[in-house]
Design a protein around this motif. Structure first.
Motif, PDB file in Angstrom:
ATOM      1  N   ARG A   1       0.890  -1.147  -0.083  1.00  0.00           N
ATOM      2  CA  ARG A   1       0.013   0.076   0.099  1.00  0.00           C
ATOM      3  C   ARG A   1       0.929   1.209   0.121  1.00  0.00           C
ATOM      4  NH1 ARG A   1      -3.234  -2.918   4.105  1.00  0.00           N
ATOM      5  NH2 ARG A   1      -5.029  -3.905   3.070  1.00  0.00           N
ATOM      6  N   ARG A   2       1.770   1.226   0.865  1.00  0.00           N
ATOM      7  CA  ARG A   2       2.888   2.376   0.776  1.00  0.00           C
ATOM      8  C   ARG A   2       3.429   2.484  -0.465  1.00  0.00           C
ATOM      9  NH1 ARG A   2       7.221   1.951   5.139  1.00  0.00           N
ATOM     10  NH2 ARG A   2       7.596   4.020   4.609  1.00  0.00           N
ATOM     11  N   ILE A   3       3.973   1.416  -1.158  1.00  0.00           N
ATOM     12  CA  ILE A   3       4.644   1.486  -2.383  1.00  0.00           C
ATOM     13  C   ILE A   3       3.676   2.093  -3.305  1.00  0.00           C
ATOM     14  CG2 ILE A   3       5.322  -0.003  -4.648  1.00  0.00           C
ATOM     15  CD1 ILE A   3       6.682  -1.750  -2.332  1.00  0.00           C
ATOM     16  N   ARG A   4       2.207   1.553  -3.551  1.00  0.00           N
ATOM     17  CA  ARG A   4       1.163   2.342  -4.473  1.00  0.00           C
ATOM     18  C   ARG A   4       1.140   3.570  -4.200  1.00  0.00           C
ATOM     19  NH1 ARG A   4      -1.115  -1.223  -7.659  1.00  0.00           N
ATOM     20  NH2 ARG A   4      -2.253   0.759  -8.578  1.00  0.00           N
ATOM     21  N   GLU A   5       1.254   4.343  -3.067  1.00  0.00           N
ATOM     22  CA  GLU A   5       1.125   5.718  -2.688  1.00  0.00           C
ATOM     23  C   GLU A   5       2.260   6.480  -3.302  1.00  0.00           C
ATOM     24  OE1 GLU A   5       1.236   6.206   1.436  1.00  0.00           O
ATOM     25  OE2 GLU A   5      -0.745   5.019   1.791  1.00  0.00           O
ATOM     26  N   GLY A   6       3.486   5.912  -3.417  1.00  0.00           N
ATOM     27  CA  GLY A   6       4.599   6.581  -4.070  1.00  0.00           C
ATOM     28  C   GLY A   6       4.922   7.673  -3.705  1.00  0.00           C
ATOM     29  N   THR A   7       4.793   8.039  -2.328  1.00  0.00           N
ATOM     30  CA  THR A   7       5.178   9.227  -1.813  1.00  0.00           C
ATOM     31  C   THR A   7       6.508   8.888  -0.652  1.00  0.00           C
ATOM     32  OG1 THR A   7       3.615   8.910   0.265  1.00  0.00           O
ATOM     33  CG2 THR A   7       3.058  10.430  -1.825  1.00  0.00           C
ATOM     34  N   GLY A   8       7.678   9.483  -1.300  1.00  0.00           N
ATOM     35  CA  GLY A   8       8.831   9.381  -0.069  1.00  0.00           C
ATOM     36  C   GLY A   8       9.322   7.859  -0.633  1.00  0.00           C
ATOM     37  N   THR A   9      10.645   7.759  -0.056  1.00  0.00           N
ATOM     38  CA  THR A   9      11.231   6.418  -0.133  1.00  0.00           C
ATOM     39  C   THR A   9      10.837   5.237   0.841  1.00  0.00           C
ATOM     40  OG1 THR A   9      13.392   7.524  -0.896  1.00  0.00           O
ATOM     41  CG2 THR A   9      13.416   5.178  -0.128  1.00  0.00           C
ATOM     42  N   VAL A  10      10.261   4.385   0.362  1.00  0.00           N
ATOM     43  CA  VAL A  10       9.844   3.036   0.978  1.00  0.00           C
ATOM     44  C   VAL A  10      11.057   2.129   1.296  1.00  0.00           C
ATOM     45  CG1 VAL A  10       8.205   1.203   1.555  1.00  0.00           C
ATOM     46  CG2 VAL A  10       7.525   3.684   0.565  1.00  0.00           C
ATOM     47  N   TYR A  11      11.443   1.615   2.483  1.00  0.00           N
ATOM     48  CA  TYR A  11      12.332   0.777   2.540  1.00  0.00           C
ATOM     49  C   TYR A  11      11.650  -0.925   2.866  1.00  0.00           C
ATOM     50  CZ  TYR A  11      15.808   4.136   2.969  1.00  0.00           C
ATOM     51  OH  TYR A  11      16.450   5.486   2.549  1.00  0.00           O
ATOM     52  N   ALA A  12      12.198  -1.768   1.858  1.00  0.00           N
ATOM     53  CA  ALA A  12      11.575  -3.293   2.089  1.00  0.00           C
ATOM     54  C   ALA A  12      12.794  -4.113   2.590  1.00  0.00           C
ATOM     55  CB  ALA A  12      11.110  -3.676   0.628  1.00  0.00           C
ATOM     56  N   PRO A  13      12.108  -5.093   3.400  1.00  0.00           N
ATOM     57  CA  PRO A  13      13.341  -6.355   3.866  1.00  0.00           C
ATOM     58  C   PRO A  13      13.771  -6.975   2.749  1.00  0.00           C
ATOM     59  CG  PRO A  13      11.213  -6.738   4.336  1.00  0.00           C
ATOM     60  CD  PRO A  13      11.045  -5.594   3.584  1.00  0.00           C
ATOM     61  N   ARG A  14      14.924  -7.718   3.004  1.00  0.00           N
ATOM     62  CA  ARG A  14      15.075  -8.673   2.100  1.00  0.00           C
ATOM     63  C   ARG A  14      15.639  -9.937   2.772  1.00  0.00           C
ATOM     64  NH1 ARG A  14      17.693  -7.907  -2.759  1.00  0.00           N
ATOM     65  NH2 ARG A  14      18.298  -5.763  -2.410  1.00  0.00           N
ATOM     66  N   PHE A  15      15.196 -11.145   2.296  1.00  0.00           N
ATOM     67  CA  PHE A  15      15.611 -12.318   2.892  1.00  0.00           C
ATOM     68  C   PHE A  15      16.784 -12.852   2.568  1.00  0.00           C
ATOM     69  CE2 PHE A  15      15.039 -16.964   3.041  1.00  0.00           C
ATOM     70  CZ  PHE A  15      14.880 -17.388   4.277  1.00  0.00           C
ATOM     71  N   HIS A  16      17.660 -13.387   3.306  1.00  0.00           N
ATOM     72  CA  HIS A  16      19.008 -13.883   3.161  1.00  0.00           C
ATOM     73  C   HIS A  16      19.068 -15.587   3.354  1.00  0.00           C
ATOM     74  CE1 HIS A  16      21.364 -10.284   2.519  1.00  0.00           C
ATOM     75  NE2 HIS A  16      20.296  -9.641   3.212  1.00  0.00           N
ATOM     76  N   ARG A  17      18.826 -16.377   2.225  1.00  0.00           N
ATOM     77  CA  ARG A  17      18.616 -17.707   2.180  1.00  0.00           C
ATOM     78  C   ARG A  17      19.974 -18.332   2.872  1.00  0.00           C
ATOM     79  NH1 ARG A  17      14.701 -20.487   0.327  1.00  0.00           N
ATOM     80  NH2 ARG A  17      14.204 -19.029  -0.989  1.00  0.00           N
ATOM     81  N   GLU A  18      21.034 -17.785   3.009  1.00  0.00           N
ATOM     82  CA  GLU A  18      22.290 -18.245   3.627  1.00  0.00           C
ATOM     83  C   GLU A  18      22.162 -18.322   5.174  1.00  0.00           C
ATOM     84  OE1 GLU A  18      23.339 -14.123   2.628  1.00  0.00           O
ATOM     85  OE2 GLU A  18      22.292 -15.802   1.743  1.00  0.00           O
ATOM     86  N   VAL A  19      21.405 -17.470   5.601  1.00  0.00           N
ATOM     87  CA  VAL A  19      21.038 -17.392   7.150  1.00  0.00           C
ATOM     88  C   VAL A  19      19.760 -17.730   7.571  1.00  0.00           C
ATOM     89  CG1 VAL A  19      23.362 -15.812   7.652  1.00  0.00           C
ATOM     90  CG2 VAL A  19      21.130 -14.868   7.090  1.00  0.00           C
TER      91      VAL A  19
ATOM     92  N   PRO B   1      15.795  -0.024  -0.975  1.00  0.00           N
ATOM     93  CA  PRO B   1      14.893   1.189  -1.047  1.00  0.00           C
ATOM     94  C   PRO B   1      14.139   1.361  -2.398  1.00  0.00           C
ATOM     95  CG  PRO B   1      17.188   1.416  -1.888  1.00  0.00           C
ATOM     96  CD  PRO B   1      17.001   0.007  -1.205  1.00  0.00           C
ATOM     97  N   VAL B   2      12.803   1.766  -2.228  1.00  0.00           N
ATOM     98  CA  VAL B   2      12.063   2.137  -3.318  1.00  0.00           C
ATOM     99  C   VAL B   2      11.869   3.301  -3.444  1.00  0.00           C
ATOM    100  CG1 VAL B   2      10.010   1.367  -4.257  1.00  0.00           C
ATOM    101  CG2 VAL B   2      10.873  -0.360  -2.774  1.00  0.00           C
ATOM    102  N   ASP B   3      12.481   4.232  -4.246  1.00  0.00           N
ATOM    103  CA  ASP B   3      12.335   5.681  -4.380  1.00  0.00           C
ATOM    104  C   ASP B   3      11.043   5.916  -5.019  1.00  0.00           C
ATOM    105  OD1 ASP B   3      14.833   5.922  -3.096  1.00  0.00           O
ATOM    106  OD2 ASP B   3      15.937   5.671  -4.808  1.00  0.00           O
ATOM    107  N   PRO B   4      10.542   7.222  -4.713  1.00  0.00           N
ATOM    108  CA  PRO B   4       9.295   7.492  -5.308  1.00  0.00           C
ATOM    109  C   PRO B   4       9.283   7.735  -6.775  1.00  0.00           C
ATOM    110  CG  PRO B   4      10.254   9.473  -4.189  1.00  0.00           C
ATOM    111  CD  PRO B   4      10.944   8.414  -3.682  1.00  0.00           C
ATOM    112  N   ASP B   5      10.448   7.941  -7.536  1.00  0.00           N
ATOM    113  CA  ASP B   5      10.578   8.255  -8.743  1.00  0.00           C
ATOM    114  C   ASP B   5      10.907   6.985  -9.860  1.00  0.00           C
ATOM    115  OD1 ASP B   5      13.007   7.741  -8.045  1.00  0.00           O
ATOM    116  OD2 ASP B   5      13.882   9.367  -9.157  1.00  0.00           O
ATOM    117  N   VAL B   6      10.561   5.887  -9.045  1.00  0.00           N
ATOM    118  CA  VAL B   6      10.815   4.412  -9.916  1.00  0.00           C
ATOM    119  C   VAL B   6       9.409   4.079 -10.400  1.00  0.00           C
ATOM    120  CG1 VAL B   6      11.520   2.300  -9.809  1.00  0.00           C
ATOM    121  CG2 VAL B   6      12.740   3.654  -8.425  1.00  0.00           C
ATOM    122  N   PRO B   7       9.103   4.006 -11.474  1.00  0.00           N
ATOM    123  CA  PRO B   7       7.831   3.753 -12.187  1.00  0.00           C
ATOM    124  C   PRO B   7       7.378   2.447 -11.850  1.00  0.00           C
ATOM    125  CG  PRO B   7       9.276   3.890 -13.864  1.00  0.00           C
ATOM    126  CD  PRO B   7      10.342   4.174 -12.725  1.00  0.00           C
ATOM    127  N   LEU B   8       8.243   1.466 -11.883  1.00  0.00           N
ATOM    128  CA  LEU B   8       7.689   0.054 -11.747  1.00  0.00           C
ATOM    129  C   LEU B   8       8.330  -0.730 -10.796  1.00  0.00           C
ATOM    130  CD1 LEU B   8       6.123  -2.229 -13.177  1.00  0.00           C
ATOM    131  CD2 LEU B   8       8.196  -3.051 -14.473  1.00  0.00           C
TER     132      LEU B   8
END
Length: 209
Positions: free
Chosen positions: A93-111, A120-127
């Motif tokens: 939902r935050r990503i769809r709003e597209g206002t400000g940078t949204v930070y997402a978690p990343r899964f590390h399979r090795e641990v 980081p999902v910057d607001p100017d990234v279109p897809l």
């Protein structure tokens, strides 16, 4: 009837590029069973689109190992109730709003753990490309994901191919072949049985790329 994709990677690149060129934030979902190649396809799309896209995997919302043990779900890791589905929904939902940078978690399979604030999902990234097992599941909090996707693809792979890929993946990350095979047949393929029917909610079925 859901169309099947027969144009290989160039055709998928064209579809993703069209989504990224609408002038507003779009979210592409790539769903499929364990080992179907969701992450591989997402990274190929990212390689083609460059700064016009970012990949946000659903796997970042795995519950921590400590929490899975507390809940008694450690031996079912990867099942729908071993993820923070509500957290994933909130992020979309935050990503769809597209206002400000949204930070997402990343899964590390090795641990076998996720690190917060890693993507980081910057607001100017279109897809935004999000990939995972349960994007099209019509049950519990997962049912809210589909409406947040502008387009959804399902990777429709043969079961024997999935089994072979999954065993090799688990071996690569440290399991013995016997343990890998047991886990795949007891856990991964049980989850695949839940995931396969959800392809009916996709816009496109992808069998080769």
């Amino acid at each position: 009837m859901i169309p099947r994709h027969h144009d290989g990677l160039p055709g998928l690149f064209d579809r993703a590029r069209a989504l990224a060129s609408t002038g507003t934030r779009r979210v592409l979902g790539i769903a499929g069973g364990p080992g179907s190649g969701k992450g591989t396809l997402a990274e190929k799309l990212l390689g083609e689109l460059g700064s016009a896209a970012v990949v946000v995997p659903m796997d970042g919302f795995h519950l921590a190992e400590e929490e899975l043990r507390r809940l008694g779900r450690r031996d079912r890791k990867g099942a729908p109730d071993t993820f923070d589905a509500e957290g994933y929904l909130a992020l979309l939902r935050r990503i769809r709003e597209g206002t400000g940078t949204v930070y997402a978690p990343r899964f590390h399979r090795e641990v076998e753990e996720s690190y917060a604030g890693a993507i980081p999902v910057d607001p100017d990234v279109p897809l935004v490309i999000t990939e995972g097992n349960y994007l099209l599941l019509d049950d519990g909090p997962w049912a809210g994901v589909r409406s947040l996707l502008d387009e959804a693809w399902f990777l429709d792979q043969a079961q024997d191919e999935l089994v072979s890929r999954l065993i090799e993946r688990h071996v690569h990350h440290g399991r013995t072949r016997a343990h890998a095979s047991e886990w795949v047949h007891r856990s991964d393929m049980r989850n695949a049985e839940i995931i396969t029917p959800t392809r009916e909610r996709a816009d496109l079925l992808v069998t080769d790329f």
